[in-house]
Design a protein around this motif. Sequence first.
Motif: not given
Length: 186
Positions: A170-186
């Motif tokens: 996700y480093r190359n996304l041109p904006f700053v965003g939050t990640l859906a919890p399922h991506v990091y097991g939250g």
Amino acid sequence: MRVDAKDMGADLKEVLITKEEIDAKLVELAAKIDAEYAGKDLLIVGVLKGAVMVMADLARALSTPVTMDWMAVSSYGAGTQSSGVVRILKDLDTDIKGRHVLIVEDIIDSGLTLSWLLSNLGSREPESLKVCTLLRKPDAAKVAIDVEWVGFDIPNEFVVGYGLDYAEKYRNLPFVGTLAPHVYGG
Ligand SMILES: O=P(O)(O)OC[C@H]1O[C@H](OP(=O)(O)OP(=O)(O)O)[C@H](O)[C@@H]1O
Ligand code: HPA
Ligand SMILES: [Mg+2]
């Protein structure tokens, strides 16, 4: 300002800061930095890898001629919590003794990385040592640090994009965003 996430894929929850907001903020910060270092010889130090985008865009928004160097440190590995153990992966190429040095960061989260960097670089006797960061999480601070230039104070949530990663993605996304919890097991 919060903007609803649209068409960003299932990994992302929402856009926190748009590309346009980042661009405008960097122009604003660059004007302040230009004023501070007018007539001075400035070395900007980017903290790899996260600060790559901020360095590239901030440097181009500055009128002050600068030289650029890079330090690579890591304390996060593949997780979402700082280990608190900072490792130097690449040191500066430049001797900073007697130089005006500006550390450029993407984010101050716990503050442990920057606190370590300030002490490490401070011991090399620069003429001045200041910090510019695009993002800061005031509610996550484990150490108090005086930072001259801050782009945005953000909530204590794990963010990605514009240089910031989760497990190197996700480093190359041109904006700053939050990640859906399922991506990091939250
Ligand atoms: O305030 P802290 O809690 O110390 O967190 C901030 C630091 O963490 C991230 O780097 P990371 O160690 O993940 O390396 P990276 O830049 O290569 O992603 C970020 O780029 C900052 O340097
Ligand atoms: O919220 C974050 N996202 C990505 N990398 C980070 N490094 C410290 N905090 C963060
Ligand atoms: Mg990281």
